[in-house]
Design a protein around this motif. Structure first.
Motif, mmCIF file in Angstrom:
data_model
loop_
_atom_site.group_PDB
_atom_site.id
_atom_site.type_symbol
_atom_site.label_atom_id
_atom_site.label_comp_id
_atom_site.label_asym_id
_atom_site.label_seq_id
_atom_site.Cartn_x
_atom_site.Cartn_y
_atom_site.Cartn_z
ATOM 1 N N ALA A 110 -48.470 -14.628 40.326
ATOM 2 C CA ALA A 110 -49.136 -13.909 39.241
ATOM 3 C C ALA A 110 -48.594 -12.487 39.055
ATOM 4 N N ILE A 111 -48.097 -11.907 40.128
ATOM 5 C CA ILE A 111 -47.577 -10.539 39.995
ATOM 6 C C ILE A 111 -46.051 -10.481 40.087
ATOM 7 N N ASP A 112 -45.433 -11.643 40.132
ATOM 8 C CA ASP A 112 -43.972 -11.724 40.211
ATOM 9 C C ASP A 112 -43.370 -11.390 38.845
ATOM 10 N N PRO A 113 -42.497 -10.379 38.777
ATOM 11 C CA PRO A 113 -41.927 -10.014 37.466
ATOM 12 C C PRO A 113 -41.064 -11.121 36.860
ATOM 13 N N ASN A 114 -40.621 -12.063 37.657
ATOM 14 C CA ASN A 114 -39.815 -13.166 37.127
ATOM 15 C C ASN A 114 -40.615 -14.433 36.872
ATOM 16 N N ALA A 115 -41.942 -14.271 36.864
ATOM 17 C CA ALA A 115 -42.793 -15.430 36.564
ATOM 18 C C ALA A 115 -43.758 -15.069 35.440
ATOM 19 N N PHE A 116 -44.146 -16.078 34.711
ATOM 20 C CA PHE A 116 -45.083 -15.896 33.602
ATOM 21 C C PHE A 116 -46.084 -17.042 33.672
ATOM 22 N N ILE A 117 -47.367 -16.711 33.831
ATOM 23 C CA ILE A 117 -48.392 -17.755 33.955
ATOM 24 C C ILE A 117 -49.293 -17.704 32.739
ATOM 25 N N ARG A 118 -49.494 -18.831 32.106
ATOM 26 C CA ARG A 118 -50.323 -18.842 30.907
ATOM 27 C C ARG A 118 -51.216 -20.072 30.869
ATOM 28 N N PRO A 119 -52.512 -19.886 31.133
ATOM 29 C CA PRO A 119 -53.426 -21.017 30.969
ATOM 30 C C PRO A 119 -53.645 -21.208 29.475
ATOM 31 N N SER A 120 -53.599 -22.427 28.991
ATOM 32 C CA SER A 120 -53.806 -22.563 27.561
ATOM 33 C C SER A 120 -55.142 -23.225 27.282
ATOM 34 N N PRO A 121 -55.804 -22.779 26.229
ATOM 35 C CA PRO A 121 -57.128 -23.312 25.930
ATOM 36 C C PRO A 121 -57.042 -24.806 25.664
ATOM 37 N N SER A 122 -58.004 -25.557 26.180
ATOM 38 C CA SER A 122 -57.879 -27.010 26.138
ATOM 39 C C SER A 122 -58.629 -27.628 24.977
ATOM 40 N N GLY A 123 -59.331 -26.812 24.205
ATOM 41 C CA GLY A 123 -60.158 -27.362 23.136
ATOM 42 C C GLY A 123 -59.349 -28.048 22.057
ATOM 43 N N GLY A 124 -60.043 -28.795 21.215
ATOM 44 C CA GLY A 124 -59.391 -29.418 20.070
ATOM 45 C C GLY A 124 -58.812 -30.779 20.386
ATOM 46 N N THR A 125 -58.063 -31.302 19.433
ATOM 47 C CA THR A 125 -57.524 -32.650 19.576
ATOM 48 C C THR A 125 -56.332 -32.652 20.518
ATOM 49 N N LEU A 126 -55.965 -33.850 20.956
ATOM 50 C CA LEU A 126 -54.782 -34.018 21.788
ATOM 51 C C LEU A 126 -53.536 -33.579 21.021
ATOM 52 N N GLY A 127 -53.532 -33.838 19.703
ATOM 53 C CA GLY A 127 -52.417 -33.397 18.860
ATOM 54 C C GLY A 127 -52.310 -31.882 18.864
ATOM 55 N N GLY A 128 -53.457 -31.221 18.835
ATOM 56 C CA GLY A 128 -53.490 -29.760 18.860
ATOM 57 C C GLY A 128 -52.962 -29.217 20.170
ATOM 58 N N VAL A 129 -53.385 -29.843 21.261
ATOM 59 C CA VAL A 129 -52.899 -29.440 22.587
ATOM 60 C C VAL A 129 -51.387 -29.651 22.661
ATOM 61 N N GLY A 130 -50.931 -30.786 22.141
ATOM 62 C CA GLY A 130 -49.508 -31.108 22.141
ATOM 63 C C GLY A 130 -48.702 -30.086 21.370
ATOM 64 N N ARG A 131 -49.182 -29.694 20.207
ATOM 65 C CA ARG A 131 -48.463 -28.732 19.380
ATOM 66 C C ARG A 131 -48.375 -27.369 20.076
ATOM 67 N N ARG A 132 -49.539 -26.887 20.522
ATOM 68 C CA ARG A 132 -49.558 -25.568 21.150
ATOM 69 C C ARG A 132 -48.655 -25.520 22.371
ATOM 70 N N THR A 133 -48.750 -26.563 23.205
ATOM 71 C CA THR A 133 -47.971 -26.537 24.441
ATOM 72 C C THR A 133 -46.476 -26.657 24.149
ATOM 73 N N ARG A 134 -46.106 -27.522 23.218
ATOM 74 C CA ARG A 134 -44.687 -27.660 22.845
ATOM 75 C C ARG A 134 -44.120 -26.344 22.340
ATOM 76 N N GLU A 135 -44.862 -25.711 21.429
ATOM 77 C CA GLU A 135 -44.354 -24.469 20.851
ATOM 78 C C GLU A 135 -44.291 -23.368 21.900
ATOM 79 N N THR A 136 -45.283 -23.328 22.786
ATOM 80 C CA THR A 136 -45.275 -22.322 23.851
ATOM 81 C C THR A 136 -44.084 -22.536 24.783
ATOM 82 N N LEU A 137 -43.811 -23.790 25.090
ATOM 83 C CA LEU A 137 -42.645 -24.136 25.915
ATOM 84 C C LEU A 137 -41.356 -23.606 25.280
ATOM 85 N N LEU A 138 -41.200 -23.831 23.983
ATOM 86 C CA LEU A 138 -39.987 -23.388 23.292
ATOM 87 C C LEU A 138 -39.861 -21.864 23.317
#
Ligand SMILES: Nc1nc2c(ncn2[C@@H]2O[C@H](COP(=O)(O)OP(=O)(O)OP(=O)(O)O)[C@@H](O)[C@H]2O)c(=O)[nH]1
Ligand SMILES: [Mg+2]
Length: 329
Positions: A110-138
Motif C-alpha cells: 500500500a505504501i510502495d511507490p511502485n505499486a498501485f492498489i485500487r478496490p473497485s466498487p462492485s455495484g451494478g451489473t456484471l457488464g458494468g463491472v466488466g467495463r469498469r475493470t477493463r478500462e481501469t486495466l488499460l
C-alpha cells in the motif's frame, strides 16, 4: 472537475498517480458526462496499452488473497516491476469498511511507490463491472504498470468476468474447505491456468500436499484450453513467503510458451471480440426494452400470454416483427 481529456491523458502517460486515480474515478462514475470524458481518455490511451502481464486471482473469502498479493507484489516491485492491483468486490462491500483491513494486510504494498492498489466498487451489473475493470486495466497499463493483478472473491460470477480479461488466471485454494468451496471449484477449474494451494505451512503442510495431488488429478481430467499449457497445481505459504517465486516463474513460463505459439495474441484477440459481442448484445437488449413501442405493448402481451389469449411464441414474434418492419427498411 477538469473537462479537457488531454489533461488526464498526459497525466496518466507521465505516471502521475493522482491523475491515474482521477481517471479511474471518471471511469467508475455513472454520470453520462463523466462516462463520455472517460471514453475519450481511454481511446487516446489505447495505443499505450497491452504491454502488461495481466494476472487474475480468485479464491474464497479467507483463502489468503490479500496476504498472497502483498507477498507477490512486494517481491515483484523489489525486482523492478511496477504492479497495479485492482480488486473487484473487495471485502469492503461485505463488511463495510475493511478497505482499511485490506490496507493493513497489504501494508507494504500500500505504501510502495511502485505499486498501485485500487478496490473497485462492485455495484451494478456484471457488464458494468466488466467495463469498469477493463478500462481501469488499460489505463494502468498506459501508466506504465507492467504487472496488473485483478483480484476477485471466489463467489458469484465475477470470476468468469475476470478470467475473460486476463492472460493468466490463478485460483487460490486451501486444503480441507467445506462443501461451499466444492461448489465453486468445478466451473472455476475450467478457466484456471494454475491452481495454488495456500497455507502450506505448519500443521497444514501435509493436508496441503495431499490437496495438491487431488486437484492435479481433477485438472488432468479436464480438457486444457490450450494444447501448449497444462495447468499445474502448486502449493505456497503466503504467510511465510514460501513458493511465491515459483508461482511467478510459472506465470513467466506460461507467457513464454503462449507467446511463442501465438496463443497469447489469439487469446487477447478473442477476449476483445467476445467483449464487443457482449456489448452489442447488451446494447441491443437495452435499446429494445427502452423503445416506446415495446414499453407500451409488452405489458399487454404478457397479460395475453397469462390468459392464454396468445401463445408465448406468437407474442414474442409479434413484437420482434414490429421492430423489423419499422427498422429493417
Ligand atoms: N497459516 C497461514 N495463514 C494464512 C496464510 N495466508 C493467509 N493466512 C491467514 O488467513 C486469513 C485470511 O487471509 P486474507 O489474506 O485476508 O484472505 P483473503 O482471501 O484476502 O480474504 P477476503 O479478503 O476476506 O476474501 C488471515 O488471518 C491470514 O493471516 C498462509 O499462507 N498460512
Ligand atoms: Mg482480502
Amino acid at each position: 472537475m477538469i473537462q479537457d481529456p488531454q489533461h488526464y491523458v498526459t497525466g496518466v502517460l507521465n505516471r502521475d498517480s493522482l491523475m491515474l486515480a482521477k481517471t479511474i474515478t471518471l471511469i467508475e462514475s455513472t454520470l453520462p458526462a463523466h462516462q463520455e470524458l472517460a471514453r475519450t481518455i481511454v481511446d487516446r490511451l489505447l495505443p499505450h496499452t497491452g504491454r502488461s502481464i495481466r494476472v487474475g486471482i480468485t479464491g474464497v473469502p479467507g483463502a489468503g488473497k490479500s496476504t498472497f498479493i502483498e507477498r507477490f507484489g512486494t517481491m515483484l516491485t523489489a525486482q523492478g516491476h511496477r504492479v497495479a492491483v485492482l480488486a473487484i468486490d473487495p471485502s469492503s462491500s461485505r463488511s463495510g469498511g475493511s478497505i482499511l483491513g485490506d490496507k493493513t494486510r497489504m501494508e507494504k504494498l500500500a505504501i510502495d511507490p511502485n505499486a498501485f492498489i485500487r478496490p473497485s466498487p462492485s455495484g451494478g451489473t456484471l457488464g458494468g463491472v466488466g467495463r469498469r475493470t477493463r478500462e481501469t486495466l488499460l489505463v494502468c497499463e498506459a501508466a506504465g504498470y507492467d504487472v496488473v493483478i485483478i483480484e476477485t472473491m471466489g463467489v458469484g460470477q465475477s470470476e468468469t468476468t475476470v478470467a475473460s480479461m486476463v492472460d493468466f488466471f490463478l485460483v487460490l485454494m486451501i486444503a480441507g474447505a467445506g462443501d461451499e468451496l466444492q461448489g465453486m471449484k468445478k466451473g472455476v477449474l475450467e478457466v484456471a491456468d494454475a491452481v495454488v494451494i495456500n497455507k502450506a505451512d505448519g500443521d497444514n503442510l501435509v493436508r496441503a500436499e495431499s490437496a495438491q495431488k487431488e486437484y492435479q488429478s481433477a485438472l488432468n481430467m479436464l480438457m486444457p484450453a490450450s494444447p501448449n499449457w497444462r495447468p499445474p497445481v502448486l502449493t505456497c505459504s503466503a504467510r511465510e513467503g514460501k513458493g511465491i517465486d515459483a508461482i511467478w516463474k510459472t506465470i513467466l513460463d506460461h507467457r513464454d510458451k503462449l507467446t511463442e505459439s501465438g496463443d497469447l495474441a489469439e487469446k487477447r484477440k478473442a477476449q476483445d471480440l467476445d467483449w464487443m459481442n457482449f456489448l452489442l448484445d447488451d446494447g441491443l437488449r437495452q435499446w429494445f426494452y427502452a423503445s416506446p413501442h415495446v414499453r407500451e405493448t409488452l405489458p399487454r402481451l404478457r397479460r395475453d400470454v397469462e390468459e392464454k389469449k396468445t401463445s408465448p411464441a406468437a407474442a414474442a414474434d409479434s413484437l420482434l416483427a414490429f421492430l423489423q418492419t419499422r427498422n429493417g427498411k
